[in-house]
Design a protein around this motif. Sequence first.
Motif, PDB file in Angstrom:
ATOM      1  N   ASN A 124       0.475  -1.583   0.117  1.00  0.00           N
ATOM      2  CA  ASN A 124      -0.708  -0.010  -0.173  1.00  0.00           C
ATOM      3  C   ASN A 124       1.324   1.498   0.174  1.00  0.00           C
ATOM      4  N   TRP A 125       1.076   1.866  -0.804  1.00  0.00           N
ATOM      5  CA  TRP A 125       2.280   3.298  -1.146  1.00  0.00           C
ATOM      6  C   TRP A 125       1.047   3.969  -1.147  1.00  0.00           C
ATOM      7  N   VAL A 126       1.411   4.856   0.142  1.00  0.00           N
ATOM      8  CA  VAL A 126       0.735   6.815   0.053  1.00  0.00           C
ATOM      9  C   VAL A 126       2.109   7.363  -0.337  1.00  0.00           C
ATOM     10  N   MET A 127       1.997   8.173  -1.755  1.00  0.00           N
ATOM     11  CA  MET A 127       2.468   9.070  -1.958  1.00  0.00           C
ATOM     12  C   MET A 127       2.606  10.624  -2.357  1.00  0.00           C
ATOM     13  N   LEU A 128       3.016  11.429  -1.239  1.00  0.00           N
ATOM     14  CA  LEU A 128       2.547  12.167  -0.565  1.00  0.00           C
ATOM     15  C   LEU A 128       3.046  13.488  -1.226  1.00  0.00           C
ATOM     16  N   VAL A 129       2.461  14.978  -2.466  1.00  0.00           N
ATOM     17  CA  VAL A 129       3.222  15.516  -2.611  1.00  0.00           C
ATOM     18  C   VAL A 129       2.389  17.009  -1.937  1.00  0.00           C
ATOM     19  N   ASN A 130       3.451  18.214  -1.188  1.00  0.00           N
ATOM     20  CA  ASN A 130       2.873  19.344  -1.140  1.00  0.00           C
ATOM     21  C   ASN A 130       2.749  20.494  -2.323  1.00  0.00           C
ATOM     22  N   VAL A 131       1.118  20.569  -2.076  1.00  0.00           N
ATOM     23  CA  VAL A 131       0.803  21.238  -3.116  1.00  0.00           C
ATOM     24  C   VAL A 131       0.121  22.516  -2.350  1.00  0.00           C
ATOM     25  N   PRO A 132      -0.142  23.605  -3.014  1.00  0.00           N
ATOM     26  CA  PRO A 132      -0.686  25.060  -2.419  1.00  0.00           C
ATOM     27  C   PRO A 132      -2.483  24.881  -2.291  1.00  0.00           C
ATOM     28  N   ALA A 133      -2.712  25.432  -1.363  1.00  0.00           N
ATOM     29  CA  ALA A 133      -4.287  25.467  -0.360  1.00  0.00           C
ATOM     30  C   ALA A 133      -4.424  26.035  -1.845  1.00  0.00           C
ATOM     31  N   ARG A 134      -5.696  25.463  -2.731  1.00  0.00           N
ATOM     32  CA  ARG A 134      -5.731  26.101  -3.757  1.00  0.00           C
ATOM     33  C   ARG A 134      -6.519  24.435  -4.800  1.00  0.00           C
ATOM     34  N   ASP A 135      -8.364  25.029  -5.330  1.00  0.00           N
ATOM     35  CA  ASP A 135      -8.531  24.359  -5.591  1.00  0.00           C
ATOM     36  C   ASP A 135      -8.258  23.775  -6.829  1.00  0.00           C
ATOM     37  N   PRO A 136      -7.916  21.898  -7.252  1.00  0.00           N
ATOM     38  CA  PRO A 136      -7.167  21.548  -8.429  1.00  0.00           C
ATOM     39  C   PRO A 136      -7.604  22.193 -10.020  1.00  0.00           C
ATOM     40  N   LEU A 137      -9.166  22.695  -9.675  1.00  0.00           N
ATOM     41  CA  LEU A 137      -9.782  23.376 -10.650  1.00  0.00           C
ATOM     42  C   LEU A 137      -8.910  24.214 -11.410  1.00  0.00           C
ATOM     43  N   ARG A 138      -8.367  25.513 -10.783  1.00  0.00           N
ATOM     44  CA  ARG A 138      -7.166  26.244 -10.599  1.00  0.00           C
ATOM     45  C   ARG A 138      -5.914  26.082 -10.693  1.00  0.00           C
ATOM     46  N   TRP A 139      -5.590  24.573 -11.084  1.00  0.00           N
ATOM     47  CA  TRP A 139      -4.799  24.579 -11.347  1.00  0.00           C
ATOM     48  C   TRP A 139      -4.032  24.502 -12.566  1.00  0.00           C
ATOM     49  N   PRO A 140      -2.803  24.771 -12.488  1.00  0.00           N
ATOM     50  CA  PRO A 140      -2.245  24.155 -15.093  1.00  0.00           C
ATOM     51  C   PRO A 140      -2.302  24.006 -15.398  1.00  0.00           C
ATOM     52  N   MET A 141      -2.576  22.526 -14.701  1.00  0.00           N
ATOM     53  CA  MET A 141      -2.393  20.594 -14.536  1.00  0.00           C
ATOM     54  C   MET A 141      -3.704  20.186 -14.108  1.00  0.00           C
ATOM     55  N   SER A 142      -4.655  18.904 -14.795  1.00  0.00           N
ATOM     56  CA  SER A 142      -5.275  18.496 -14.269  1.00  0.00           C
ATOM     57  C   SER A 142      -4.580  17.287 -13.312  1.00  0.00           C
ATOM     58  N   PRO A 143      -5.961  16.918 -12.196  1.00  0.00           N
ATOM     59  CA  PRO A 143      -5.050  16.254 -10.635  1.00  0.00           C
ATOM     60  C   PRO A 143      -4.884  14.898 -11.653  1.00  0.00           C
ATOM     61  N   SER A 144      -5.021  14.522 -12.309  1.00  0.00           N
ATOM     62  CA  SER A 144      -4.687  12.523 -13.499  1.00  0.00           C
ATOM     63  C   SER A 144      -3.299  13.616 -14.420  1.00  0.00           C
ATOM     64  N   ALA A 145      -3.392  14.502 -14.441  1.00  0.00           N
ATOM     65  CA  ALA A 145      -1.962  14.761 -15.174  1.00  0.00           C
ATOM     66  C   ALA A 145      -0.389  14.349 -14.206  1.00  0.00           C
ATOM     67  N   TYR A 146      -0.993  15.441 -13.188  1.00  0.00           N
ATOM     68  CA  TYR A 146       0.764  16.118 -11.757  1.00  0.00           C
ATOM     69  C   TYR A 146       0.150  14.269 -11.711  1.00  0.00           C
ATOM     70  N   ARG A 147      -0.374  13.569 -11.514  1.00  0.00           N
ATOM     71  CA  ARG A 147      -0.555  12.448 -11.135  1.00  0.00           C
ATOM     72  C   ARG A 147       0.600  11.537 -11.435  1.00  0.00           C
ATOM     73  N   ASP A 148       0.455  12.055 -13.566  1.00  0.00           N
ATOM     74  CA  ASP A 148       1.423  11.040 -14.285  1.00  0.00           C
ATOM     75  C   ASP A 148       2.655  11.594 -13.892  1.00  0.00           C
ATOM     76  N   LEU A 149       2.647  12.666 -13.678  1.00  0.00           N
ATOM     77  CA  LEU A 149       3.764  13.851 -13.566  1.00  0.00           C
ATOM     78  C   LEU A 149       5.081  13.242 -12.210  1.00  0.00           C
TER      79      LEU A 149
END
Length: 487
Positions: free
Chosen positions: A354-379
């Motif tokens: 069971n892998w939990v991978m955590l990345v620190n990100v800004p406290a901001r709605d992901p809809l306002r990110w320059p890429m989608s959550p799924s694209a960031y997952r791939d990155l």
Amino acid sequence: MADVIVVGGGVGGMVSALLLAGRGHRVRLYERLDRLGGKLAEHRRDGFAFSLGPSLLTMPHLFAGLGLDLVEPRELCRYRFADGSVLTARRDPGAMAAEVDRLAPGEGRNWLAFHRWGRTCLEASHRTFFAGPIDRPPAQARLSDLFAVAPGRTLDGLARRFFTDPRLRQYTGRYATYAGANPYRAPAALGCVPALEHGQGGWYVRGGLPRLADALRARLEEAGVEVTLRTGVTDVLADSERVLGVRLASGERERADVVIANVDAAALYGRLLPDRRRLRRIARLGRSSSAFLLLAGVEGRTEGLAHHSVVFSADYRREFADIFERHRPAEDPTVYVGCSAVDDSSQAPDGAENWVMLVNVPARDPLRWPMSPSAYRDLVLERLAARGHDLSGRLRFVDLFTPADLRDRYGAWGGAIYGGAYDGPLAPFRRPGNRGPRRGLYLVGGSAHPGGGLPLVTLGGRIVASLVEEDFSLKQDARRPRIRTRR
């Protein structure tokens, strides 16, 4: 004795409720969700269990008597740097200094000096910051305690004081993330956290950290606390001087002498008991970071995998500038990898992890990110693969947990894990205190003093219980205002 209502069933609220019930007060606790524990939660799928909150337990003496089965991993953490080098963090200070020397010859003695400083800072913190409300210096405080925490210095400045190797500065800066902070802005006092880990250890609770919440729930029932789940509170009722009770989402009003708000301070002053001045003060702090979690069911076992690993970015300063200045997820993120199945076979099916991978990100709605959550997952998965953790062909599934989930599930301010940011050397003294602006109103939890994380919210629960005892130790005025209560 006081009639107490606790709004929210996080760890801090449960600790306050348990202590006050044990001292004879009537205590009712209302929780909007269908379980207690707040961010101490888990996600389960197909036989896998993933912690959504804290990944380790420090200061284990605070939780003695709860019947927890504590396990100490062989390593505190394994750090992998962008150049491929590795630092294995051992609990024993001598062994840790030897590991530091393997990474950067000659720096071991500097780490020992850093550790000694951290112990002194930690002792000062126990006498002052952890001992009581922020607005009242404890009797045992010393003048020297002020200088022990390196006032005016940032955590990065502290790292530069002790280390010349940039990797060790990056390792030190990592502890800013324990408070959702930027190491180039966070107070040096966060440098006492490694002294805590090397002194008392970093522990795992068999069955997962959320078993701590289960244990506290059992103690609440034994103490007679009235727990009501799936019941939100929409308002804290008060006149100009004191609290009167709360209004539930159903419209019912419940009277109380004491209201303990185990909610985000921004939610308290923005919605439950609107207070523009205090809300502006919180807004000036700015938000702490949030978290982006990849919860992966991984096929097979990884040889030599540690329970806790950190895979560092190549440019730490740029990473935190992305998060706190440009308000976007970092293009080259540092990734925490937690795999509790290393020490607990109940957390994953046989032959899986069971892998939990955590990345620190800004406290901001992901809809306002320059890429989608799924694209960031791939990155994130690509970055891990490039640095020695290639999961290609091994993934059964990857579920995501984003700042929007933190916001919507827990009412976290914009998805911020710890409420206001630890920004600047005086940040700990600018957080909301434990007493509110009305008699009988108290704040507990990660957004209030003394801060977030299991040990601190537990200490906060103790502080609040002591304040209630202090404020309501005398017989209450029989003429106190009353409101009609519908059952």
